[in-house]
Design a protein around this motif. Structure first.
Motif, PDB file in Angstrom:
ATOM      1  N   VAL A   2       0.844  -1.196   0.000  1.00 51.22           N
ATOM      2  CA  VAL A   2       0.000   0.000   0.000  1.00 51.22           C
ATOM      3  C   VAL A   2       0.881   1.248   0.000  1.00 51.22           C
ATOM      4  O   VAL A   2       1.872   1.342   0.720  1.00 51.22           O
ATOM      5  CB  VAL A   2      -0.908   0.008   1.247  1.00 51.22           C
ATOM      6  CG1 VAL A   2      -1.755   1.268   1.282  1.00 51.22           C
ATOM      7  CG2 VAL A   2      -1.798  -1.235   1.257  1.00 51.22           C
ATOM      8  N   ARG A   3       0.519   2.219  -0.853  1.00 53.15           N
ATOM      9  CA  ARG A   3       1.287   3.459  -0.977  1.00 53.15           C
ATOM     10  C   ARG A   3       0.473   4.644  -0.467  1.00 53.15           C
ATOM     11  O   ARG A   3      -0.733   4.548  -0.277  1.00 53.15           O
ATOM     12  CB  ARG A   3       1.682   3.684  -2.443  1.00 53.15           C
ATOM     13  CG  ARG A   3       2.519   2.553  -3.045  1.00 53.15           C
ATOM     14  CD  ARG A   3       2.588   2.707  -4.549  1.00 53.15           C
ATOM     15  NE  ARG A   3       1.245   2.625  -5.149  1.00 53.15           N
ATOM     16  CZ  ARG A   3       0.979   2.876  -6.425  1.00 53.15           C
ATOM     17  NH1 ARG A   3       1.951   3.237  -7.245  1.00 53.15           N
ATOM     18  NH2 ARG A   3      -0.255   2.771  -6.883  1.00 53.15           N
ATOM     19  N   LYS A  35      -7.766  14.055   9.531  1.00 58.21           N
ATOM     20  CA  LYS A  35      -6.761  13.202  10.170  1.00 58.21           C
ATOM     21  C   LYS A  35      -7.359  11.842  10.547  1.00 58.21           C
ATOM     22  O   LYS A  35      -6.750  10.798  10.302  1.00 58.21           O
ATOM     23  CB  LYS A  35      -6.222  13.881  11.435  1.00 58.21           C
ATOM     24  CG  LYS A  35      -5.240  14.998  11.188  1.00 58.21           C
ATOM     25  CD  LYS A  35      -4.705  15.513  12.536  1.00 58.21           C
ATOM     26  CE  LYS A  35      -3.697  16.611  12.351  1.00 58.21           C
ATOM     27  NZ  LYS A  35      -3.164  17.099  13.649  1.00 58.21           N
ATOM     28  N   ASN A  36      -8.554  11.886  11.137  1.00 53.51           N
ATOM     29  CA  ASN A  36      -9.202  10.631  11.549  1.00 53.51           C
ATOM     30  C   ASN A  36      -9.474   9.728  10.362  1.00 53.51           C
ATOM     31  O   ASN A  36      -9.293   8.506  10.428  1.00 53.51           O
ATOM     32  CB  ASN A  36     -10.504  10.933  12.284  1.00 53.51           C
ATOM     33  CG  ASN A  36     -10.284  11.611  13.629  1.00 53.51           C
ATOM     34  OD1 ASN A  36      -9.190  11.550  14.179  1.00 53.51           O
ATOM     35  ND2 ASN A  36     -11.301  12.261  14.160  1.00 53.51           N
ATOM     36  N   LYS A  37      -9.916  10.328   9.244  1.00 58.73           N
ATOM     37  CA  LYS A  37     -10.195   9.545   8.042  1.00 58.73           C
ATOM     38  C   LYS A  37      -8.921   8.915   7.486  1.00 58.73           C
ATOM     39  O   LYS A  37      -8.922   7.770   7.032  1.00 58.73           O
ATOM     40  CB  LYS A  37     -10.847  10.432   6.984  1.00 58.73           C
ATOM     41  CG  LYS A  37     -12.282  10.828   7.294  1.00 58.73           C
ATOM     42  CD  LYS A  37     -12.858  11.700   6.201  1.00 58.73           C
ATOM     43  CE  LYS A  37     -14.309  12.087   6.502  1.00 58.73           C
ATOM     44  NZ  LYS A  37     -14.862  12.981   5.440  1.00 58.73           N
ATOM     45  N   ILE A  38      -7.831   9.682   7.525  1.00 58.87           N
ATOM     46  CA  ILE A  38      -6.561   9.165   7.004  1.00 58.87           C
ATOM     47  C   ILE A  38      -6.062   8.003   7.858  1.00 58.87           C
ATOM     48  O   ILE A  38      -5.650   6.960   7.326  1.00 58.87           O
ATOM     49  CB  ILE A  38      -5.513  10.298   6.941  1.00 58.87           C
ATOM     50  CG1 ILE A  38      -5.880  11.274   5.816  1.00 58.87           C
ATOM     51  CG2 ILE A  38      -4.106   9.736   6.727  1.00 58.87           C
ATOM     52  CD1 ILE A  38      -5.046  12.529   5.769  1.00 58.87           C
ATOM     53  N   TRP A  39      -6.129   8.163   9.187  1.00 60.34           N
ATOM     54  CA  TRP A  39      -5.657   7.071  10.037  1.00 60.34           C
ATOM     55  C   TRP A  39      -6.574   5.856   9.975  1.00 60.34           C
ATOM     56  O   TRP A  39      -6.112   4.710  10.098  1.00 60.34           O
ATOM     57  CB  TRP A  39      -5.497   7.549  11.482  1.00 60.34           C
ATOM     58  CG  TRP A  39      -4.252   8.376  11.645  1.00 60.34           C
ATOM     59  CD1 TRP A  39      -4.158   9.709  11.851  1.00 60.34           C
ATOM     60  CD2 TRP A  39      -2.906   7.899  11.543  1.00 60.34           C
ATOM     61  NE1 TRP A  39      -2.842  10.092  11.895  1.00 60.34           N
ATOM     62  CE2 TRP A  39      -2.054   9.017  11.719  1.00 60.34           C
ATOM     63  CE3 TRP A  39      -2.327   6.643  11.338  1.00 60.34           C
ATOM     64  CZ2 TRP A  39      -0.665   8.905  11.675  1.00 60.34           C
ATOM     65  CZ3 TRP A  39      -0.942   6.533  11.297  1.00 60.34           C
ATOM     66  CH2 TRP A  39      -0.134   7.648  11.467  1.00 60.34           C
ATOM     67  N   GLN A  40      -7.853   6.081   9.738  1.00 61.98           N
ATOM     68  CA  GLN A  40      -8.759   4.961   9.530  1.00 61.98           C
ATOM     69  C   GLN A  40      -8.398   4.212   8.251  1.00 61.98           C
ATOM     70  O   GLN A  40      -8.400   2.976   8.209  1.00 61.98           O
ATOM     71  CB  GLN A  40     -10.205   5.459   9.461  1.00 61.98           C
ATOM     72  CG  GLN A  40     -11.246   4.353   9.367  1.00 61.98           C
ATOM     73  CD  GLN A  40     -11.280   3.453  10.588  1.00 61.98           C
ATOM     74  OE1 GLN A  40     -11.001   3.905  11.697  1.00 61.98           O
ATOM     75  NE2 GLN A  40     -11.579   2.179  10.396  1.00 61.98           N
ATOM     76  N   GLY A  46      -4.020  -1.366   5.627  1.00 63.41           N
ATOM     77  CA  GLY A  46      -2.841  -2.096   6.086  1.00 63.41           C
ATOM     78  C   GLY A  46      -1.531  -1.412   5.793  1.00 63.41           C
ATOM     79  O   GLY A  46      -0.488  -2.069   5.662  1.00 63.41           O
ATOM     80  N   TYR A  47      -1.558  -0.082   5.685  1.00 64.61           N
ATOM     81  CA  TYR A  47      -0.325   0.662   5.413  1.00 64.61           C
ATOM     82  C   TYR A  47       0.510   0.784   6.684  1.00 64.61           C
ATOM     83  O   TYR A  47      -0.004   1.060   7.759  1.00 64.61           O
ATOM     84  CB  TYR A  47      -0.659   2.065   4.887  1.00 64.61           C
ATOM     85  CG  TYR A  47       0.553   2.949   4.669  1.00 64.61           C
ATOM     86  CD1 TYR A  47       1.376   2.770   3.568  1.00 64.61           C
ATOM     87  CD2 TYR A  47       0.862   3.951   5.574  1.00 64.61           C
ATOM     88  CE1 TYR A  47       2.474   3.575   3.366  1.00 64.61           C
ATOM     89  CE2 TYR A  47       1.971   4.763   5.385  1.00 64.61           C
ATOM     90  CZ  TYR A  47       2.775   4.575   4.283  1.00 64.61           C
ATOM     91  OH  TYR A  47       3.867   5.382   4.084  1.00 64.61           O
TER      92      TYR A  47
END
Length: 349
Positions: A2-3, A35-40, A46-47
């Motif tokens: 994953v990139r 931020k929350n969406k990105i970390w989700q 699986g990054y």
């Protein structure tokens, strides 16, 4: 593999935005929702944010590296020092781990909640498993569990898909209220704290839910002015109990249910200083059964929580998970016992 591009497309933001969030770049602001969406997305796709983390995951899977025998403990550093409840849990953890040649490493909330440093911290310290007793953001728990085993103590994580060691807080307080009702009390107040970051959200705290449920079952109403949210600070318990006594808005409660002994002891001091009697004017029952409760005046009724055993079971569970003897997220609920002393001994007439 994953990139960053995959995450950016998944969330609908630019690659640079994803990079800034993962690298904790403070030069440009990114709103918390993004931020929350990105970390989700990081968790779902699986990054792994850095090479340290990739190495850690790889080493766990291949077991090519030597064991570090280190377990992390995420808690407020002052808790184990000044709060007898947490001190006993900590001692149970430490003794059990040391008996099996494990080392307990303290990690602060700042270290674990900084997304950019999270996995690097785990890797650099050589942490093989993590014990959580201080609340961290829910969004991070699943992410951490992708890398190392996690065991949660205390009520914060009771509804999470993770290993838990705790006692039934709701049932414990229900038993306290029922005891007071059996003694003839009808005007029963509550002292406790919330569960969010500022400890303001009292309604979701399990002990308060137990108080609400027991009062409803007994057909008793809850007066909001008799509910004190201390935010788990002793000085707040003392000051707000003082305010309640001196407000004279109607009559006072005849009993106070306290979510911890520490909160009870502080409030009891306010009662004594106002020339009221315990339990004749206001009865008190706490939770935890800390040592100093035996020596208060009068001695404090309480709920005995097996604190040392909680720490011991948490340590055993994390070791078994690290050694892959246990795979499923075990839920361990330890028993409690009502301990009646003079602070709630006399029956109301």
């Amino acid at each position: 593999m994953v990139r960053l591009k995959d995450i950016a497309e998944y969330v609908g933001v630019s690659i640079s935005t994803v990079s800034r969030v993962i690298q904790n770049d403070q030069t440009r602001n990114v709103n918390q929702e993004t931020k929350n969406k990105i970390w989700q997305a990081v968790k779902e796709l699986g990054y792994t944010p850095n090479q340290h983390a990739r190495n850690l995951v790889s080493n766990r899977q291949t077991k090519s590296d030597a064991r570090t025998m280190k377990i992390g403990w995420v808690a407020n550093p002052k808790q184990a020092e000044i709060n007898p409840y947490f001190s006993n849990i900590y001692t149970g953890i430490r003794d059990t781990l040391a008996d099996q040649d494990y080392t307990l490493i303290s990690i602060t909330k700042d270290e674990i909640e900084n997304e950019a440093l999270l996995l690097k911290t785990i890797h650099d310290l050589g942490i093989e498993g993590l014990l959580l007793i201080d609340k961290i953001d829910d969004s991070l728990i699943d992410y951490i569990q992708q890398t190392i085993p996690v065991v949660g103590l205390d009520f914060f994580y009771s509804d999470k898909d993770m290993a838990i060691v705790d006692y039934n807080r709701e049932a414990a307080i229900k038993k306290v209220v029922q005891h007071l009702v059996n003694l003839g009390h009808r005007d029963i107040g509550y002292i406790g704290g919330g569960i969010n970051k500022s400890f303001e959200d009292l309604n979701e705290e399990l002990r308060f839910k137990g108080y609400e449920a027991a009062m409803k079952e007994a057909g008793l109403s809850i007066r909001t002015e008799w509910v004190i949210n201390t935010r788990w600070k002793m000085e707040n318990s003392y000051e707000q109990m003082n305010q309640l006594i001196n407000s004279r808005l109607g009559h006072l409660p005849t009993a106070m249910v306290c979510a911890s002994d520490m909160m009870a002891l502080a409030a009891m001091r306010a009662v004594i200083e106002n020339q009221l009697r315990i339990p004749e004017d206001i009865a008190f029952i706490g939770v935890d059964n800390i040592e100093m409760g035996k020596y208060s005046s009068p001695p404090l009724s309480t709920v005995e929580i097996p604190k040392y055993e909680m720490g011991k079971m948490a340590a055993k569970t994390i070791m078994e998970m690290v050694e892959e003897k246990v795979v499923l997220p075990i839920k361990i609920v330890l028993p409690f016992e009502l301990v009646i002393r003079e602070s709630s001994l006399k029956k109301r007439t």
